[in-house]
Design a protein around this motif. Structure first.
Motif, mmCIF file in Angstrom:
data_model
loop_
_atom_site.group_PDB
_atom_site.id
_atom_site.type_symbol
_atom_site.label_atom_id
_atom_site.label_comp_id
_atom_site.label_asym_id
_atom_site.label_seq_id
_atom_site.Cartn_x
_atom_site.Cartn_y
_atom_site.Cartn_z
ATOM 1 N N VAL A 250 -2.390 5.454 -4.512
ATOM 2 C CA VAL A 250 -2.715 4.686 -3.301
ATOM 3 C C VAL A 250 -3.234 5.629 -2.216
ATOM 4 O O VAL A 250 -4.145 5.286 -1.454
ATOM 5 N N LEU A 251 -2.681 6.828 -2.164
ATOM 6 C CA LEU A 251 -3.119 7.808 -1.176
ATOM 7 C C LEU A 251 -4.578 8.211 -1.378
ATOM 8 O O LEU A 251 -5.236 8.661 -0.432
ATOM 9 N N THR A 252 -5.101 8.042 -2.594
ATOM 10 C CA THR A 252 -6.505 8.397 -2.836
ATOM 11 C C THR A 252 -7.463 7.310 -2.362
ATOM 12 O O THR A 252 -8.679 7.477 -2.501
ATOM 13 N N MET A 253 -6.936 6.212 -1.822
ATOM 14 C CA MET A 253 -7.821 5.159 -1.314
ATOM 15 C C MET A 253 -8.450 5.597 0.006
ATOM 16 O O MET A 253 -7.831 6.319 0.794
ATOM 17 N N ARG A 254 -9.655 5.141 0.243
ATOM 18 C CA ARG A 254 -10.377 5.521 1.464
ATOM 19 C C ARG A 254 -9.583 5.108 2.705
ATOM 20 O O ARG A 254 -9.426 5.887 3.645
ATOM 21 N N ASN A 255 -9.089 3.881 2.732
ATOM 22 C CA ASN A 255 -8.225 3.394 3.808
ATOM 23 C C ASN A 255 -6.988 2.795 3.166
ATOM 24 O O ASN A 255 -6.924 1.578 2.938
ATOM 25 N N PRO A 256 -5.985 3.619 2.821
ATOM 26 C CA PRO A 256 -4.828 3.101 2.097
ATOM 27 C C PRO A 256 -4.112 1.997 2.878
ATOM 28 O O PRO A 256 -3.757 2.200 4.039
ATOM 29 N N PRO A 257 -3.939 0.816 2.281
ATOM 30 C CA PRO A 257 -3.215 -0.260 2.972
ATOM 31 C C PRO A 257 -1.740 0.100 3.105
ATOM 32 O O PRO A 257 -1.067 0.372 2.112
ATOM 33 N N LEU A 258 -1.253 0.124 4.321
ATOM 34 C CA LEU A 258 0.122 0.560 4.557
ATOM 35 C C LEU A 258 1.129 -0.327 3.842
ATOM 36 O O LEU A 258 2.201 0.130 3.441
ATOM 37 N N VAL A 259 0.799 -1.609 3.650
ATOM 38 C CA VAL A 259 1.723 -2.506 2.981
ATOM 39 C C VAL A 259 1.972 -2.062 1.541
ATOM 40 O O VAL A 259 3.046 -2.306 0.977
ATOM 41 N N ALA A 260 0.991 -1.380 0.938
ATOM 42 C CA ALA A 260 1.155 -0.907 -0.436
ATOM 43 C C ALA A 260 2.096 0.292 -0.520
ATOM 44 O O ALA A 260 2.477 0.708 -1.614
ATOM 45 N N LEU A 261 2.462 0.852 0.646
ATOM 46 C CA LEU A 261 3.369 1.997 0.672
ATOM 47 C C LEU A 261 4.805 1.592 0.988
ATOM 48 O O LEU A 261 5.698 2.423 0.957
ATOM 49 N N VAL A 262 5.015 0.312 1.308
ATOM 50 C CA VAL A 262 6.345 -0.132 1.720
ATOM 51 C C VAL A 262 7.361 0.034 0.590
ATOM 52 O O VAL A 262 8.425 0.632 0.777
ATOM 53 N N VAL A 263 7.056 -0.484 -0.594
ATOM 54 C CA VAL A 263 8.013 -0.406 -1.703
ATOM 55 C C VAL A 263 8.256 1.042 -2.135
ATOM 56 O O VAL A 263 9.418 1.431 -2.320
ATOM 57 N N PRO A 264 7.211 1.885 -2.296
ATOM 58 C CA PRO A 264 7.495 3.295 -2.594
ATOM 59 C C PRO A 264 8.390 3.953 -1.546
ATOM 60 O O PRO A 264 9.271 4.752 -1.888
ATOM 61 N N LEU A 265 8.181 3.625 -0.267
ATOM 62 C CA LEU A 265 8.999 4.226 0.774
ATOM 63 C C LEU A 265 10.441 3.716 0.703
ATOM 64 O O LEU A 265 11.399 4.505 0.827
#
Length: 216
Positions: A162-177
């Protein structure tokens, strides 16, 4: 506070899990490997069809972790496992939406420094973390927590990609966090210091993503 299981019990369960779901374990690991490999190959990573397939594959891994690892394997040991499973399933549905939408085109399109950081986290989750856990614990290869079907390694791979996305959607980081906190707390309760590498890696990833998104 104590967990209703220890590392020996969990390792035994993972060994049976890997045998019972061998086809899915191999498939999940292959999806994570493919996503990480593509991130390192710019000539392949620019194709939108490849990006959609990788994102959809990661979604299936999330759904499997939630529906099988948490809601079936861990539910017998931990009453909060169904809640965790629901989080992973929500993550899988989100990734499926990203795969079907135009956002999939952002994958593997980050600036070089962030692309490298994401790739490093994914490689750690794909290979180094499972291997180090087995070396430190002395458990056999067949009891390893492989990426694609177990949460710690899968969270690292997904977060890194997800971090390799041009504009990573923060919602996609919620579960990993959220999982970073759960993994860290579990490592503390099980007195397994290597487990703290998961929240450390995911925490750094989220911090860097926020920096790249808002302060660059």
């Amino acid at each position: 506070m104590e967990l209703p299981y220890d590392r020996e019990v969990y390792t035994t369960l993972i060994g049976g899990y890997n045998r019972d779901y061998l086809v899915f374990v191999v498939t999940g690991a292959a999806i994570c490997f493919a996503g990480t490999a593509v991130a390192a190959m710019p000539s392949v990573a620019r194709h939108i069809a490849v990006k959609r397939l990788i994102m959809a594959g990661l979604a299936l891994c999330s759904l499997f972790v939630g529906g099988v690892h948490q809601m079936i394997l861990m539910a017998s040991l931990n009453f909060t496992a169904p809640v965790y499973g629901g989080l992973w399933i929500a993550q899988g549905l989100l990734l499926l939406w990203l795969a079907a939408s135009g956002r999939a085109s952002d994958l593997f399109d980050a600036p070089p420094a962030r692309q490298l950081a994401g790739l490093a986290i994914a490689v750690y989750g794909l290979v180094l973390h499972p291997a180090l856990v087995q070396i430190v614990s002395g458990d056999g290869f067949l009891t390893a927590a492989f990426p694609g079907t177990t949460p710690d390694a899968t969270a690292l791979v997904i977060a890194g990609l997800v971090l390799t996305m041009r504009n990573p959607p923060l919602v996609a980081l919620v579960v990993p966090l959220v999982w970073a906190g759960i993994a860290g707390f579990t490592a503390y309760l099980l007195s397994f210091p290597l487990g703290f590498a998961v929240p450390a890696g995911l925490g750094l990833m989220v911090a860097y993503s926020l920096y790249a998104r808002f302060l660059r």
